[in-house]
Scaffold this active site. Structure first.
Site, mmCIF file in Angstrom:
data_model
loop_
_atom_site.group_PDB
_atom_site.id
_atom_site.type_symbol
_atom_site.label_atom_id
_atom_site.label_comp_id
_atom_site.label_asym_id
_atom_site.label_seq_id
_atom_site.Cartn_x
_atom_site.Cartn_y
_atom_site.Cartn_z
ATOM 1 N N LYS A 259 64.493 23.137 39.978
ATOM 2 C CA LYS A 259 63.981 22.964 38.612
ATOM 3 C C LYS A 259 64.680 23.906 37.621
ATOM 4 C CE LYS A 259 61.281 22.541 35.074
ATOM 5 N NZ LYS A 259 60.856 21.409 34.333
ATOM 6 N N CYS B 144 61.552 25.442 27.835
ATOM 7 C CA CYS B 144 62.165 25.297 29.159
ATOM 8 C C CYS B 144 63.586 25.830 29.212
ATOM 9 C CB CYS B 144 62.165 23.828 29.545
ATOM 10 S SG CYS B 144 60.570 23.080 29.266
HETATM 11 N N1 SAJ Z 1 70.100 20.822 22.303
HETATM 12 C C1 SAJ Z 1 71.353 21.067 21.734
HETATM 13 N N2 SAJ Z 1 72.389 20.248 22.066
HETATM 14 C C2 SAJ Z 1 72.258 19.213 22.934
HETATM 15 C C3 SAJ Z 1 70.987 18.973 23.526
HETATM 16 C C4 SAJ Z 1 69.933 19.812 23.200
HETATM 17 O O1 SAJ Z 1 71.532 21.992 20.931
HETATM 18 O O2 SAJ Z 1 73.239 18.504 23.151
HETATM 19 C C5 SAJ Z 1 68.950 21.693 21.982
HETATM 20 C C6 SAJ Z 1 67.755 20.914 21.422
HETATM 21 O O3 SAJ Z 1 67.870 20.693 20.062
HETATM 22 C C7 SAJ Z 1 66.610 21.848 21.766
HETATM 23 C C8 SAJ Z 1 67.029 22.439 23.103
HETATM 24 O O4 SAJ Z 1 68.419 22.251 23.169
HETATM 25 O O5 SAJ Z 1 66.455 22.895 20.828
HETATM 26 C C9 SAJ Z 1 66.343 21.831 24.311
HETATM 27 O O6 SAJ Z 1 66.119 20.448 24.109
HETATM 28 P P1 SAJ Z 1 66.380 19.324 25.216
HETATM 29 O O7 SAJ Z 1 66.055 18.036 24.593
HETATM 30 O O8 SAJ Z 1 67.725 19.472 25.804
HETATM 31 O O9 SAJ Z 1 65.363 19.702 26.391
HETATM 32 P P2 SAJ Z 1 63.772 20.041 26.474
HETATM 33 O O10 SAJ Z 1 63.622 21.536 26.447
HETATM 34 O O11 SAJ Z 1 62.980 19.243 25.507
HETATM 35 O O12 SAJ Z 1 63.448 19.501 27.951
HETATM 36 C C10 SAJ Z 1 64.135 20.039 29.071
HETATM 37 C C11 SAJ Z 1 64.667 18.880 29.933
HETATM 38 N N3 SAJ Z 1 65.570 19.408 30.944
HETATM 39 C C12 SAJ Z 1 66.801 18.901 31.136
HETATM 40 O O13 SAJ Z 1 67.261 17.999 30.484
HETATM 41 C C13 SAJ Z 1 67.597 19.506 32.257
HETATM 42 C C14 SAJ Z 1 63.483 18.158 30.576
HETATM 43 O O14 SAJ Z 1 63.954 17.169 31.473
HETATM 44 C C15 SAJ Z 1 62.583 19.139 31.348
HETATM 45 O O15 SAJ Z 1 61.438 18.481 31.854
HETATM 46 C C16 SAJ Z 1 62.120 20.193 30.366
HETATM 47 O O16 SAJ Z 1 63.269 20.856 29.821
HETATM 48 C C17 SAJ Z 1 61.245 21.177 31.122
HETATM 49 O O17 SAJ Z 1 60.007 21.124 30.940
HETATM 50 O O18 SAJ Z 1 61.760 21.939 31.947
#
Ligand code: SAJ
Length: 402
Positions: free
Chosen positions: A197, A251
């Site tokens: 995870k 996360c």
């Molecule tokens: N972000 C970027 N660039 C990107 C993608 C995201 O700057 O290309 C930023 C987003 O704006 C945000 C942060 O990263 O601020 C995180 O957002 P996210 O959409 O990537 O992820 P979370 O935190 O909403 O959810 C993640 C997911 N993990 C993965 O994709 C590996 C989700 O599947 C998990 O269930 C969740 O963490 C968790 O609870 O662990």
């Protein structure tokens, strides 16, 4: 019957999903107000498809209560707050949930922990509690993987991991999740499930940090980072994520620190990635100052920040890059206060916060897009006379980038 303990962002959708797929479910939360809201027929946060799922689950007979149930299966999905200073996870809610379940659990019950925990948490904090009592109770870790904004779809379709001490128990729990989960479910041991995870979120953090570093290199070298990433990603084995104003949420910005904390000296790329992503809000401030100089804009109060949530189309502001930026902005931008607006945030959380787009836009000359909500994507014509810094690469008009 399954007793879900903790009806928050993960526990509630999971409970609803199980109930609407024929599993008898009782949802327990010690927050009386939350239970009363659910019993009055309302969900407690916004998420695509959640209300429909809620109605299906009610029809199927789901119950919400503050009482812990006598049953053979418990799923614990309580918060695991994170200590910013010491970069460690606080497992006290998990332990309290396990203790509450143990008080009523019959012999040979199973306690499943869904909450995100750092690798080793079960052995260190949970197992001693379970082993220290007379009854035999099995432990399982079934970390969630769903992404806020697309939770309902991902609950149905994502693959899952189930870590258990006893593979037979692992298979039994797999059977329960299979009631709704159409993805592949891998049964493994608890340490592997915990680590996997954290590794998944760390992988994404490092990839985003790489994109952010490229954005800075390309700015320095006068190149278009988005075009470069777009073309590089046409290679069959390259998949670079998008640069942005920082990484928020509960996360990705948190989990990698567990590895840094437990393996200092070994977790090097992981630490650098965290530093790069944590530095992005400051970099956005630096870009705002540069652009203000270029455009001869003098008054910080006429700069508007669009978006407070940690990402698009959710109402969650935990660890949001905008909040991180605003904290640092005061000193960096000579004490002036920017205007702020987010269509998803109804409560006042920062100074100068607007609750209506047009009023917000009328009060500013420059707009910094921090979050790519669909709301603004549908109304770009309203930005055409503004100086725009688009940190998310969504704006179609003339603008500045990271
Ligand atoms: N972000 C970027 N660039 C990107 C993608 C995201 O700057 O290309 C930023 C987003 O704006 C945000 C942060 O990263 O601020 C995180 O957002 P996210 O959409 O990537 O992820 P979370 O935190 O909403 O959810 C993640 C997911 N993990 C993965 O994709 C590996 C989700 O599947 C998990 O269930 C969740 O963490 C968790 O609870 O662990």
């Amino acid at each position: 019957m399954v007793n879900i303990i903790g009806l928050g962002y993960i526990g509630l959708p999971t409970a609803l999903m199980l109930a609407s797929h024929g599993v008898e479910v009782v949802g327990t939360d010690y927050n009386k107000e939350l239970v009363a809201t659910l019993n009055a027929g309302y969900t407690t946060f916004k998420e695509d498809g959640l209300d429909e799922l809620f109605h299906d689950a009610i029809k199927a007979g789901i119950k919400f209560t503050t009482e812990y149930q006598v049953t053979d299966t418990y799923i614990i999905s309580v918060p695991t707050p994170y200590d910013k200073k010491f970069k460690t996870v606080d497992a006290s809610y998990v332990v309290a949930g396990v203790k509450a379940a143990l008080e009523v659990a019959p012999e040979n019950a199973t306690i499943v922990i869904e909450s995100t925990i750092s690798p080793g948490t079960i052995d260190k904090y949970v197992r001693p509690v379970v082993d220290g009592q007379e009854k035999h109770v099995s432990l399982v870790h079934a970390p969630e993987r769903i992404i806020p904004g697309n939770m309902v779809y991902e609950l149905l379709h994502n693959n899952r991991t189930i870590g258990a001490d006893d593979p037979v128990i692992g298979e039994k729990i797999k059977g329960i999740y299979s009631s709704f989960c159409q993805g592949e479910i891998t049964v493994t041991d608890i340490r592997t499930a915990e680590m996997t995870k954290v590794v998944e979120n760390t992988f994404r953090d490092i990839n985003i940090a790489f994109a952010n570093e490229l954005a800075k290199i390309c700015r320095e070298g006068g190149m278009d980072v988005y075009e470069i990433i777009r073309i590089a990603n046409q290679h069959p084995r390259v998949n670079i994520l998008s640069p942005g104003p920082g990484v928020g949420g509960h996360c990705i910005s948190v989990d990698p620190w567990f590895l840094v904390g437990d393996y200092p000296g070994l977790a090097n790329i992981i630490l650098q990635a965290r530093k790069i992503n944590d530095g992005m809000p400051r970099y956005v401030i630096h870009r705002i100052s540069q652009i203000m100089r270029e455009e001869d804009l003098k008054d910080v109060r006429r700069v508007g920040v669009y978006g407070l949530t940690y990402k698009e189309n959710v109402d969650d502001i935990r660890e949001s890059p905008t909040l991180q930026m605003l904290e640092r902005m005061n000193d960096a931008l000579s004490g002036g206060m920017v205007q702020v607006y987010d269509p998803f945030v109804e409560k006042d959380v920062v100074p100068n916060q607007w609750h209506e787009l047009n009023g917000f836009l009328n009060s500013v000359d420059m707009v910094v897009i921090m979050v790519g909500h669909d709301e603004i994507k549908g109304q770009f014509e309203k930005l055409k006379d503004k100086t725009v810094l688009d940190t998310r690469h969504i704006y179609t008009g003339k603008c500045y980038h990271l």
